[in-house]
Enzyme design. Sequence first.
Site, short mmCIF file in Angstrom:
data_model
loop_
_atom_site.label_atom_id
_atom_site.label_comp_id
_atom_site.label_asym_id
_atom_site.label_seq_id
_atom_site.Cartn_x
_atom_site.Cartn_y
_atom_site.Cartn_z
N ASP A 10 0.87 -1.17 0.00
CA ASP A 10 0.00 0.00 0.00
C ASP A 10 0.92 1.24 0.00
O ASP A 10 2.08 1.15 0.41
CB ASP A 10 -0.87 -0.02 1.26
CG ASP A 10 -1.65 1.26 1.44
OD1 ASP A 10 -2.43 1.62 0.54
OD2 ASP A 10 -1.48 1.92 2.49
N LEU A 11 0.42 2.37 -0.46
CA LEU A 11 1.28 3.55 -0.57
C LEU A 11 1.04 4.56 0.56
O LEU A 11 1.91 4.79 1.40
CB LEU A 11 1.05 4.23 -1.93
CG LEU A 11 1.90 5.47 -2.21
CD1 LEU A 11 3.39 5.15 -2.16
CD2 LEU A 11 1.54 6.06 -3.57
N ARG A 40 -8.77 12.26 6.22
CA ARG A 40 -8.38 10.93 5.75
C ARG A 40 -9.57 9.95 5.86
O ARG A 40 -9.82 9.16 4.96
CB ARG A 40 -7.19 10.47 6.59
CG ARG A 40 -6.78 9.04 6.41
CD ARG A 40 -5.89 8.87 5.22
NE ARG A 40 -5.30 7.54 5.19
CZ ARG A 40 -5.07 6.85 4.09
NH1 ARG A 40 -5.36 7.36 2.91
NH2 ARG A 40 -4.51 5.67 4.12
N ASN A 116 -4.79 3.06 -4.15
CA ASN A 116 -6.01 3.73 -4.57
C ASN A 116 -5.72 4.96 -5.42
O ASN A 116 -6.61 5.46 -6.12
CB ASN A 116 -6.79 4.19 -3.34
CG ASN A 116 -7.68 3.10 -2.75
OD1 ASN A 116 -7.89 2.05 -3.37
ND2 ASN A 116 -8.21 3.34 -1.56
#
Length: 218
Positions: A10-11, A40, A116
């Site tokens: 994930d980033l 967020r 995403n």
Amino acid sequence: MIRAGVYVFDLFGTLVDYGSLRSRFAGKVADADAFVAAWRSKQLQYALCATAMDRYADFETLTGLAFDFAAAAHGLAVDAAERDAARDAWLPAFGDALPALEGLRARGVRTAVLSNGTKHAIEAVVRANGLAGALDALISVEAVRAYKPRPAVYELATQHFGVAAHEIAFVSSNGWDATGAAEFGFRTIWCNRGNLPPETFGRAPERTISTLAALIDG
Ligand code: LAC
């Protein structure tokens, strides 16, 4: 370490740090930590809604809309230029990101980001942080116009590398993302950077670590 030929990361929140945004809003809202957390949280909620409703809008767009909501909730007056600057602000990599990626690569492991974010945003943040040379692939959800934890998103990684799900180790700091990846069939590692309790819904991760340095132990 989990023996897998491919590690997928994930980033946002896992390789790069959203926390840096808190200082940007310190003094502008009463509680900058709460503001960034609300931003967020709304961003992820919109991504989940977009997926559930089959009404895709790209992650940067949703991030901007989530900012507008969080700003209104926290009494922050913003103009569009300020909103866009905050949305596109440079996010620094966590200090453990590059050594972990390089350590895995030194062991013959292939590495990737599955995020995403749009392809454009992923490339920009990876390049700005000097991570590009340690990653074999940058994979965006854009190809399926849906967000994690939709299985079709995780499938982009198995398709890219031409391997089965159980041959991939997936690393995320987001508990829900680790759950989604485990449900998909990845070998999953939750990097619990926030010292949070474990998720109570869905399949548990195979391994929980507190920093990415633990990935290359053993
Ligand atoms: C990502 C978000 C979920 O990078 O952190 O996909």
